[in-house]
Motif scaffolding. Structure first.
Motif, short mmCIF file in Angstrom:
data_model
loop_
_atom_site.label_atom_id
_atom_site.label_comp_id
_atom_site.label_asym_id
_atom_site.label_seq_id
_atom_site.Cartn_x
_atom_site.Cartn_y
_atom_site.Cartn_z
N PRO A 177 4.05 -4.38 3.33
CA PRO A 177 4.84 -3.15 3.21
C PRO A 177 3.99 -1.92 2.89
O PRO A 177 3.08 -1.97 2.05
CB PRO A 177 5.80 -3.45 2.06
N ILE A 178 4.29 -0.82 3.55
CA ILE A 178 3.71 0.49 3.22
C ILE A 178 4.82 1.29 2.55
O ILE A 178 5.95 1.33 3.04
CB ILE A 178 3.15 1.21 4.47
N LEU A 179 4.51 1.93 1.41
CA LEU A 179 5.55 2.46 0.53
C LEU A 179 5.44 3.97 0.36
O LEU A 179 4.34 4.54 0.34
CB LEU A 179 5.43 1.81 -0.85
N CYS A 181 7.78 -5.86 -8.67
CA CYS A 181 8.24 -4.73 -7.87
C CYS A 181 7.19 -3.63 -7.90
O CYS A 181 6.69 -3.26 -8.97
CB CYS A 181 9.56 -4.20 -8.41
N VAL A 182 6.87 -3.09 -6.73
CA VAL A 182 5.94 -1.98 -6.62
C VAL A 182 6.67 -0.78 -6.02
O VAL A 182 7.25 -0.88 -4.92
CB VAL A 182 4.73 -2.34 -5.73
N ILE A 183 6.67 0.34 -6.74
CA ILE A 183 7.28 1.59 -6.27
C ILE A 183 6.15 2.52 -5.85
O ILE A 183 5.24 2.80 -6.64
CB ILE A 183 8.13 2.25 -7.38
N GLY A 184 6.18 3.01 -4.63
CA GLY A 184 5.12 3.88 -4.13
C GLY A 184 5.57 5.32 -3.99
O GLY A 184 6.72 5.58 -3.63
N MET A 185 4.67 6.25 -4.27
CA MET A 185 4.95 7.68 -4.06
C MET A 185 3.67 8.42 -3.67
O MET A 185 2.56 7.95 -3.92
CB MET A 185 5.55 8.32 -5.32
N LEU A 186 3.88 9.57 -3.08
CA LEU A 186 2.80 10.44 -2.60
C LEU A 186 2.94 11.82 -3.23
O LEU A 186 4.07 12.30 -3.45
CB LEU A 186 2.89 10.55 -1.08
N ALA A 246 0.85 -1.20 0.00
CA ALA A 246 0.00 0.00 0.00
C ALA A 246 0.88 1.24 0.00
O ALA A 246 2.08 1.18 0.32
CB ALA A 246 -0.92 0.01 1.23
N THR A 247 0.28 2.35 -0.38
CA THR A 247 0.95 3.64 -0.27
C THR A 247 0.16 4.54 0.68
O THR A 247 -0.89 4.17 1.20
CB THR A 247 1.05 4.36 -1.63
N VAL A 248 0.67 5.76 0.87
CA VAL A 248 0.11 6.72 1.81
C VAL A 248 -0.56 7.85 1.02
O VAL A 248 -0.02 8.31 0.01
CB VAL A 248 1.22 7.31 2.70
N GLY A 249 -1.71 8.33 1.49
CA GLY A 249 -2.37 9.47 0.88
C GLY A 249 -2.22 10.71 1.73
O GLY A 249 -1.86 10.65 2.91
N ASN A 250 -2.51 11.87 1.14
CA ASN A 250 -2.39 13.12 1.88
C ASN A 250 -3.34 13.17 3.07
O ASN A 250 -3.01 13.72 4.13
CB ASN A 250 -2.64 14.32 0.95
N HIS A 251 -4.54 12.57 2.94
CA HIS A 251 -5.48 12.57 4.07
C HIS A 251 -5.05 11.57 5.14
O HIS A 251 -5.51 11.68 6.29
CB HIS A 251 -6.89 12.28 3.59
N ASP A 252 -4.18 10.63 4.80
CA ASP A 252 -3.58 9.77 5.83
C ASP A 252 -2.58 10.58 6.65
O ASP A 252 -2.55 10.49 7.88
CB ASP A 252 -2.90 8.57 5.18
N ILE A 253 -1.76 11.37 5.97
CA ILE A 253 -0.81 12.24 6.67
C ILE A 253 -1.55 13.26 7.53
O ILE A 253 -1.10 13.60 8.63
CB ILE A 253 0.11 12.96 5.65
N GLU A 254 -2.71 13.70 7.08
CA GLU A 254 -3.49 14.72 7.79
C GLU A 254 -3.89 14.26 9.19
O GLU A 254 -4.14 15.08 10.07
CB GLU A 254 -4.74 15.06 6.98
#
Length: 582
Positions: free
Chosen positions: A138-140, A169-174, A114-122
């Motif tokens: 893994p969280i990416l 392979c999974v590359i994650g970005m926000l 999984a990746t992270v969203g801006n509302h997760d950071i919020e």
């Protein structure tokens, strides 16, 4: 058993294994994105059935696992899962000692990454750091950087290895626009790097170290648009697809807009690009077929076929085991969210906010002024077509009244900055009418865009004000529509005077650019303009005020209006019919 029989059995087994290894392998990758608390087919806000839900997604995924084998199915989530429904708020802040429902659900469903969203950071460090640890996969976030070490704060990528022998392979970005919306204490110790350059260096590392068979991008960043600065683009998924060779598939999200295209990268290779939009109503599904090859004694695979689609899961039956497993959690949140906190004497509607003064928006503005004792307050509609009905008001209704976990702030602004802030808001909001037959509102073909819903721009930036009386002349050009007549208490309004202004923390931090582009305040000066900030989220204080009042009778202020009314009143009626069918 005879020795010859044993030898023959072993040889047949070896041949069978070799033949299996030489067969093409077909895998399916499933992405969810911007789930926003839609775990179950129940809307805790409206206390009604919900079409999208992870319970339906799970039925779909389990069907794929049964048909194609669980080792050929890859399940990925793309962030913005910690916010949106009362159940998310409940586990983030009311019972934070328990495992977050966003961890429990994803773990149960068997996600691979999984990746992270801006509302997760919020949600703040205490919530998202705890959630990271609770996940069983893994969280990416390759571009979420620890400012002290200059290394990724979480894993930049993961290589998923299953029994089929593939290396995926999974590359994650926000999206790197976090500092534009959220105050620094929420993301202290972090920075968010520009996506294209980060993707290039991560791709280089992946190819050097991992030699994967498939490379997938999982980006919480929209296709193209949003905020663009010299340092970064908010929505950069298209640029990464085109400018960074190596990706076979790019799953993205954040912009809540369904998307399914094939892009050519700079090397001429096809890249499947998918966005399932929001609230677990669709999933993005990619099917890849790979052919085995052996080079210098090493087995690898070559992609021979790829296709992508968006699958609507709204009519799929929710998984019974999933629902049964989480029934205690559902019951707990229902009991909490259905608590009565007060009464409204009349029904209020968000749709009224777009056409002038409204009881819905003015209730929020009134409470902002009461809580902060500011001179002026700004607020925008955060829902397109919601209502709070006359009668008992519950905790759940507060999520209709105020959608996000923004804090409340008071800033010092000059009268001129107040006007310019409103000028930009109304320029985003209303058309410049050349004739009485023109639209009042700035509309566009965006009904499928869950963040615009028929408007050209985001309605959560349509700020109106309380504390001042003003008119908006829609026949004037942009930047000249707003004319402030007086303070609402009868005192003169002075563009050279300093005023205290109540705003949410998103706006105070520069969200929507109304204070920066609009009012002309330098971004690095915004922090110094804030003279007070609430400890808890704005919804909490609105709830407390309603509890104190007991019974409320929200009414529009009528402190501003669109002019000339001979044009704007009929135009508003026409546009209302277009947007809301009434």
């Amino acid at each position: 058993m005879k020795l010859s029989t044993i030898v023959l059995t072993i040889m047949l087994g070896l041949c069978s294994h070799a033949m299996a290894q030489n067969k093409d392998i077909t895998i399916k990758l499933v992405e969810t994105s911007d789930v926003h608390g839609s775990f179950f087919p129940y809307d805790f806000i409206n206390r009604s059935p919900k079409s999208g839900s992870m319970a339906r997604v799970y039925t779909f995924v389990q069907g794929l696992r049964k048909e194609y084998g669980k080792d050929n199915i890859y399940l990925l989530d793309n962030g913005d899962i910690l916010q949106g429904q009362p159940i998310s708020y409940y586990y983030n802040y009311i019972v934070p000692q328990k495992e977050n429902i966003a961890a429990s659900a994803l773990n149960y469903m068997g996600y691979d990454a999984a990746t992270v969203g801006n509302h997760d950071i919020e949600t703040g460090h205490s919530v998202y750091d705890k959630w990271f640890k609770e996940l069983h996969f893994p969280i990416l976030g390759a571009n979420i950087i620890n400012a002290r070490t200059n290394k990724p704060y979480i894993l930049p990528y993961t290589v998923i290895k299953k029994k089929n022998g593939l290396k995926v392979c999974v590359i994650g970005m926000l999206t790197p626009a976090i500092p534009n919306w959220l105050k620094e204490t929420i993301w202290s110790g972090l920075r968010f790097d520009e996506m294209v350059s980060c993707a290039k260096r991560t791709m280089e590392e992946v190819k050097k170290k991992e030699n994967p068979d498939v490379i997938v991008g999982l980006f919480h960043s929209g296709w193209n648009g949003g905020i663009k600065t010299p340092q970064y683009d908010e929505d950069a998924s298209q640029r990464v697809a085109q400018e960074v060779p190596g990706f076979d598939v790019i799953f993205f999200g954040h912009d809540h807009t369904p998307h399914n295209t094939i892009e050519k990268n700079i090397n001429g290779k096809d890249v499947i690009c998918l966005d399932p939009a929001n609230n677990a109503q669709k999933v993005a599904l990619t099917t890849l077929t790979l052919k085995p090859k052996t080079i210098k004694g090493k087995r690898s695979y070559v992609l021979t076929h790829a296709s992508g689609e968006l699958v609507d899961v709204r009519n799929i039956i929710p998984d019974k085991d999933f629902m049964q497993h989480f029934q205690p959690e559902i019951d707990s949140v229902k009991a909490w969210s259905e608590q009565v906190i007060g009464k409204f004497a009349n029904t209020i509607y968000t749709k009224d906010c777009f056409f002038g003064n409204s009881a819905f928006n003015d209730l929020i503005l009134d409470l902002e002024l009461k809580i902060t004792h500011a001179d002026i307050a700004f607020n925008a509609p955060l829902q397109f077509n919601s209502a709070i009905k006359a009668g008992n008001v519950t905790v759940a209704d507060m999520f209709s009244l105020y959608k996000y976990e923004n804090q409340l702030c008071v800033m010092r602004l000059t009268g001129e900055e107040v006007r310019k802030h409103l000028e930009m808001s109304y320029d985003l909001w209303v058309n410049t009418m050349k004739s009485p037959d023109d639209h009042l509102l700035l509309l566009a073909n965006t009904r499928d865009d869950a963040q615009r819903l028929g408007f050209k721009n985001f309605s959560f930036n349509f700020d109106s004000a309380a504390g001042i009386d003003y008119v908006v002349d829609v026949t004037k050009p942009d930047g000249e529509k707003v004319h402030i007549l007086r303070m609402s208490n009868g005192e003169p309004f002075d563009e050279h005077k300093w005023y205290t202004v109540a705003v949410n923390s998103y706006r105070a931090n520069g969200g929507g650019e109304l204070l920066t582009k609009g009012a002309g305040i330098a971004r690095d000066s915004l922090k110094n303009r804030i003279i007070w900030e609430s400890e808890k989220d704005q919804r909490h204080y609105l709830m407390e005020e309603i509890k104190k009042a007991g019974i409320m009778n929200p009414q529009p202020h009528n402190n501003w209006k669109f002019i000339p009314e001979a044009w704007t009143v009929p135009a508003a009626a026409r546009d209302r019919k277009i947007l809301f069918g009434e």
